[in-house]
Design a protein around this motif. Structure first.
Motif, mmCIF file in Angstrom:
data_model
loop_
_atom_site.group_PDB
_atom_site.id
_atom_site.type_symbol
_atom_site.label_atom_id
_atom_site.label_comp_id
_atom_site.label_asym_id
_atom_site.label_seq_id
_atom_site.Cartn_x
_atom_site.Cartn_y
_atom_site.Cartn_z
ATOM 1 N N GLY A 125 34.923 66.279 -12.286
ATOM 2 C CA GLY A 125 35.454 65.483 -13.395
ATOM 3 C C GLY A 125 34.404 64.633 -14.067
ATOM 4 N N GLU A 126 34.900 63.692 -14.911
ATOM 5 C CA GLU A 126 34.031 62.785 -15.637
ATOM 6 C C GLU A 126 34.528 61.358 -15.449
ATOM 7 N N ALA A 127 33.632 60.418 -15.699
ATOM 8 C CA ALA A 127 33.995 59.003 -15.646
ATOM 9 C C ALA A 127 33.075 58.238 -16.578
ATOM 10 N N ALA A 128 33.617 57.138 -17.140
ATOM 11 C CA ALA A 128 32.817 56.275 -18.011
ATOM 12 C C ALA A 128 32.235 55.149 -17.180
ATOM 13 N N VAL A 129 30.975 54.890 -17.402
ATOM 14 C CA VAL A 129 30.283 53.819 -16.681
ATOM 15 C C VAL A 129 29.821 52.796 -17.714
ATOM 16 N N PRO A 130 30.438 51.593 -17.774
ATOM 17 C CA PRO A 130 30.008 50.574 -18.743
ATOM 18 C C PRO A 130 28.783 49.816 -18.250
ATOM 19 N N VAL A 131 27.911 49.509 -19.175
ATOM 20 C CA VAL A 131 26.707 48.731 -18.860
ATOM 21 C C VAL A 131 26.691 47.512 -19.770
ATOM 22 N N PRO A 132 26.684 46.287 -19.247
ATOM 23 C CA PRO A 132 26.662 45.094 -20.094
ATOM 24 C C PRO A 132 25.307 44.916 -20.768
ATOM 25 N N VAL A 133 25.346 44.476 -22.036
ATOM 26 C CA VAL A 133 24.108 44.238 -22.782
ATOM 27 C C VAL A 133 24.211 42.892 -23.485
ATOM 28 N N ARG A 134 23.065 42.354 -23.860
ATOM 29 C CA ARG A 134 22.996 41.061 -24.556
ATOM 30 C C ARG A 134 21.898 41.151 -25.603
ATOM 31 N N ALA A 135 22.295 40.855 -26.874
ATOM 32 C CA ALA A 135 21.353 40.935 -27.986
ATOM 33 C C ALA A 135 20.878 39.537 -28.363
ATOM 34 N N THR A 136 19.611 39.459 -28.683
ATOM 35 C CA THR A 136 19.022 38.156 -29.029
ATOM 36 C C THR A 136 18.432 38.126 -30.430
ATOM 37 N N ALA A 137 18.301 39.299 -31.053
ATOM 38 C CA ALA A 137 17.720 39.340 -32.400
ATOM 39 C C ALA A 137 18.019 40.691 -33.014
ATOM 40 N N ASN A 138 17.879 40.767 -34.346
ATOM 41 C CA ASN A 138 18.053 42.044 -35.015
ATOM 42 C C ASN A 138 16.861 42.953 -34.732
ATOM 43 N N CYS A 139 17.165 44.206 -34.387
ATOM 44 C CA CYS A 139 16.077 45.164 -34.167
ATOM 45 C C CYS A 139 16.665 46.551 -33.981
ATOM 46 N N ASP A 140 15.812 47.566 -34.114
ATOM 47 C CA ASP A 140 16.127 48.925 -33.696
ATOM 48 C C ASP A 140 15.312 49.190 -32.433
ATOM 49 N N VAL A 141 15.965 49.515 -31.339
ATOM 50 C CA VAL A 141 15.273 49.642 -30.055
ATOM 51 C C VAL A 141 15.654 50.955 -29.381
ATOM 52 N N GLU A 142 14.654 51.593 -28.777
ATOM 53 C CA GLU A 142 14.907 52.797 -27.975
ATOM 54 C C GLU A 142 15.273 52.371 -26.562
ATOM 55 N N VAL A 143 16.335 52.940 -26.035
ATOM 56 C CA VAL A 143 16.830 52.579 -24.702
ATOM 57 C C VAL A 143 16.806 53.831 -23.823
ATOM 58 N N GLU A 144 16.298 53.661 -22.610
ATOM 59 C CA GLU A 144 16.295 54.758 -21.625
ATOM 60 C C GLU A 144 17.377 54.483 -20.590
ATOM 61 N N ALA A 145 18.184 55.471 -20.306
ATOM 62 C CA ALA A 145 19.244 55.342 -19.314
ATOM 63 C C ALA A 145 19.085 56.438 -18.260
ATOM 64 N N VAL A 146 19.329 56.079 -17.019
ATOM 65 C CA VAL A 146 19.201 57.038 -15.924
ATOM 66 C C VAL A 146 20.329 56.813 -14.930
ATOM 67 N N LEU A 147 20.800 57.895 -14.364
ATOM 68 C CA LEU A 147 21.861 57.841 -13.360
ATOM 69 C C LEU A 147 21.229 57.559 -11.999
#
Length: 779
Positions: free
Chosen positions: A678-700
């Protein structure tokens, strides 16, 4: 010349002649005129120059061996059968002042002739192997003409060196003396001879038997004179030596004789193996079928063990498991081995017999622990019962060719109590090898195989090109007799440990072990008795810190295997059924580490790549779905990731995110259970401090942070100022309204008159009556 002077000359000459005669007589008194009487048994020195043969020797003489003499082994007296009544001192402290050695009694030889002798002499049999007083000595020899000329009158002489060697070095000295036509070494005194009936043509051979009557052996019958004596068989053509071979005759007399103990550890290890599921790597060399078949190496090892119950076995349980799983001869051989091991000393090696040196140099003790644990599970009483051997698993065997401290430290770290070293490891400081048992450091017991005895059972031709079964037996008995006599701390206990690829010559091994068991100064014994021995040993040189072994698997490849195994185990740990994923991983990873692969480095390199790829492929089934661009307009929030689980078991996972800029910060996700299939959703909390475009790496990852899948990357557009401005505007408006209300209230105020007027107004106000009714006050 005057007359008086002529009259004085004869007395002067006469005086000179008298003086010369006196000197000659003095020399005759000091030098034994019958040296063979001394050599034949008047006294038994343990190490001194051989006396000259009493037969005429017109040829030039060679100097005697200058080695110092030691204590005598007998008392003065005539030797039996010599017919001599000459006596000798009860002890000799050095060589005779005029002692010389003629290379062959009555032959006429050229001492400067160092050519190779044209006749090869091989001693086929010495009967009995241990000679006792009153017994005849029979020597059977084979003479082979390897030269280009015919030997017209071939004759064989048996010679006995009646000086007992005092050390093992003396034994080697006797055997290593030159055998060339010019002599150059001791050969002993002639005791008997025989002549071939016909000339010996080039390439032809003749077998002769020479018997030395008991009366002509010439050794004392006293309790303290037992031990080895040099025995030489000389081939002659008339008066010319044409061949020579040296060995030993063993002399045993009545009385108490100390015994040396000998343990034999036979290796039962298989060929290089390719684990199941790995394709494209051929198995080099003989396969299991050939090794257990007729004349196969493993079949011969089993035959030796079957004939000698005291022979201990070092068994690789992976080999036994593979043989039991096969049909035909391998299965039968495995059953025979298991039946034979009952009641015998069996050392169960780590699974697959891994290369301890390669593991030590790579610093990977986990792999050795895995191999030991796998073997423990496969022994009787273990968890798996794959190979029900009853044996101890705390004995490791260093692969050599030279063992270092790093290997010994790894063995101790893995929980071993005993390390079998290689011949030549930990050499004794005084040059004379003592008992095999020693201290290998770190509380580890070291067992050092005897180099000479092991070589005699493995490849005697390396010590003597003309070695035969008879000469090997006589050399082994001679070595053990010297060891038994030299022990001051109880019985010396020696170990014979052939290398892993040993293909025993069963006839030679059977003859040697039977002779060891029958000799008065030696006995076969199990390895357990050696481990329990308390006899001391000579001080030994410590192991080197680390030695380079070219044939060992490189440290980088060993670490690749270890890392692949560790990652797969971590991957399996997140599931509810980890055994289904790691089943067979240890066996696969340990396969390229087998010591047997040292002989095939190229094929081993391919196997490392294949095994690593196969083990890495097990880490599939958990996938972090690719995420599209995320718009983050809040100062805090969460990003939701989708995880797919194709495994047959539930998995507990987390998602770790790593933004590439500081304008966005990510927290740790909660552990989420993803159902099987099956599948499941995994939420990750984030916090922004300024305007930007940022590349994010995610790994299980696992709950412990071990990565479980390849990382994915996505773009996050972070604009937390939109939310901040709107909130600010609303807040400002609310604040303004609040202030205006307060101000208005303050401006209007509330006086007593205004209040009273309002009351009067309220009192003067009356409600209208109901239509058609009357006012309330009129009722």
């Amino acid at each position: 010349m005057s007359a008086p002077s002529r009259r004085r000359t004869p007395p002067a000459l006469l005086a000179l002649l008298v003086l010369a005669g006196l000197l000659a007589g003095l020399v005759g008194l000091l030098v034994p005129t019958a040296p063979d009487a001394h050599a034949a048994g008047t006294s038994e020195p343990t190490s001194s120059p051989a006396p000259a043969d009493p037969s005429p020797a017109p040829a030039p003489t060679a100097p005697a061996d200058p080695s110092p003499a030691t204590e005598p082994s007998g008392e003065p007296g005539a030797a039996p059968g010599t017919g001599s009544t000459a006596t000798a001192p009860s002890a000799r402290t050095g060589p005779s002042p005029t002692a010389t050695r003629t290379p062959s009694g009555d032959e006429d030889e050229d001492e400067d002739d160092e050519r190779t002798l044209p006749v090869r002499v091989q001693v086929l049999d010495v009967t009995p192997p241990v000679l006792r007083p009153g017994e005849d000595l029979t020597v059977r020899v084979l003479l082979t003409n390897t030269g280009e000329d015919e030997v017209a009158a071939p004759r064989a002489y048996v010679r006995i060196e009646r000086i007992r060697p005092g050390t093992r070095a003396d034994l080697a000295t006797w055997l290593d003396q030159p055998s060339t036509a010019g002599g150059g070494g001791r050969v002993g005194s002639r005791a008997a001879s025989t002549t071939a009936p016909d000339p010996l043509a080039p390439g032809a051979a003749v077998e002769l038997t020479v018997t030395v009557p008991a009366a002509d052996v010439g050794l004392l019958d006293r309790p303290d004179v037992w031990g080895p004596r040099g025995l030489a068989v000389e081939a002659a053509d008339g008066s010319r030596r044409v061949g020579l071979e040296r060995t030993f005759v063993l002399w045993a007399t009545d009385g108490a004789i100390p015994q040396a103990r000998v343990s034999v550890l036979a290796p039962v290890v298989g060929p290089p193996a390719v684990p199941a599921g790995v394709e494209g790597v051929p198995v080099p060399g003989d396969g299991l079928d050939a090794l257990v078949g007729a004349d196969g190496r493993l079949a011969d090892v089993l035959a030796v063990a079957r004939s000698h119950p005291d022979v201990s076995l070092a068994v690789d349980p992976a080999l036994v498991a593979a043989a039991r799983a096969a049909d035909g001869e391998p299965g039968t051989w495995a059953q025979d081995l298991l039946a034979l091991s009952a009641g015998r000393d069996v050392m169960v090696l780590p699974w697959g017999d891994p290369d301890l040196t390669a593991l030590a140099h790579a610093g990977t003790p986990d792999l050795l622990r895995a191999a030991v644990e796998r073997s423990r599970a496969a022994t009787a009483g273990g968890d798996r019962q794959d190979a029900p051997l009853a044996g101890r698993t705390d004995v490791l065997w260093a692969p050599g060719p030279a063992t270092d401290q790093a290997t010994a430290a790894l063995a101790a770290e893995a929980g071993a109590e005993v390390l079998v070293l290689r011949p030549g490891d930990l050499p004794p400081r005084d040059g004379e090898a003592g008992s095999a048992r020693t201290d290998a450091g770190g509380g580890l017991v070291g067992l050092v195989p005897d180099e000479v005895l092991t070589q005699l059972l493995v490849e005697p031709e390396s010590l003597d090109p003309d070695a035969t079964r008879a000469t090997v037996v006589q050399r082994v008995l001679a070595e053990l007799s010297v060891v038994a006599r030299s022990s001051d701390d109880g019985p010396q206990h020696l170990l014979v440990a052939p290398p892993r690829g040993w293909t025993p010559d069963t006839e030679v091994v059977d003859a040697v072990l039977a002779a060891v068991q029958d000799a008065p100064w030696s006995r076969l014994s199990s390895l357990s008795s050696l481990l329990g021995a308390s006899s001391g040993t000579a001080a030994r040189t410590p192991l080197p810190a680390q030695t380079h072994v070219e044939a060992a698997l490189g440290a980088e490849d060993v670490r690749r295997l270890a890392e692949s195994r560790a990652a797969t185990q971590a991957f399996a740990a997140v599931t509810t059924d980890p055994a289904a994923i790691v089943e067979g991983v240890d066996e696969a990873v340990l396969a390229p580490l087998a010591t047997a692969w040292r002989a095939e480095p190229a094929a081993r390199a391919g196997l490392v790549d294949s095994v690593t790829a196969a083990v890495d492929a097990r880490r599939t089934g958990l996938e972090l779905a690719q995420t599209s661009t995320q718009n983050i307009i809040s100062a805090s929030g969460e990003v939701r990731f989708s995880v797919r689980n194709a495994l047959p078991a539930d998995a507990t996972v987390r998602v770790r995110t790593t933004p590439r800029k500081a304008c966005l910060q990510a927290g740790a996700s909660e552990a989420v259970v993803v159902p099987a299939g099956g599948e499941a959703a995994v939420p990750v909390p984030v916090r922004a401090t300024a305007n930007c475009d940022v590349e994010v790496e995610a790994v299980l990852t696992s709950a412990d942070g071990v990565e479980l899948s390849a990382p994915v990357t996505f773009l996050a557009r972070v604009t937390p100022t939109i939310e901040s401005v709107g909130t600010g505007v609303v807040g400002v408006l609310l604040a303004i309204g609040l202030v205006l209300g307060i101000v208005r209230t303050v401006r209007r105020g509330q006086s007593a008159r205004r209040g009273a007027r309002r009351v009067r107004e309220e009192e003067g106000t009356r409600p209208l009556p109901v239509l058609g009714g009357t006012p309330e006050g009129d009722a």
